[in-house]
Design an enzyme around this catalytic site. Sequence first.
Site: not given
Length: 186
Positions: A59, A67, A76, A102
């Site tokens: 993770d 973000n 992304d 993620e």
Amino acid sequence: IGMMQNITDRKLLELHLEHLAHLDDLTQLPNRRAGMNQLSQMLLQAENQQQPLCVGVIDIDHFKHINDQYGHPMGDEVIAGIAQLLRQHLRKSDFAFRMGGEEFVLLLPNTCIDEARQFEQALHARIHDFDWLGGYNLPQVTFSIGIACFPDDTQNKDQVLKLADNALYQAKENGRNRTCFALRED
């Protein structure tokens, strides 16, 4: 000849669509459905051949911050970058897939716990050298990993992914940017 070409074209299109249905578009890794099928097959093979299979759940740390601060396109790019890093680091026998968001899953066949530890240490070392779009002033991207090994940690094939996920949460609670190994089920 025209009818044969149509059949061939249709078959190629069907194969292409089937391939796309099992691929994560952003990472070009297999998606969750394909990955879970592969996990089942590899666990069955490990059981039948009496060989270990280590499962790692990865993770990206503080992904929401990336973000929020840099935007979803940068998020992304980080996800795609981690996928690229995994593809570069995996052996031919290994398998990685995007679980969602993620989070990624690694399948390391015929790998004991010590080998999994060496693998994750090398992976953590490589992320520090990874070129994040050459020039963006991103903070160091890190990730946490939870690893469980079948049959060492559990004899129950249905529990190995859950144990790896629990180990991931332990890594997060212990400060992130680290790996935790599952506690053996008794």
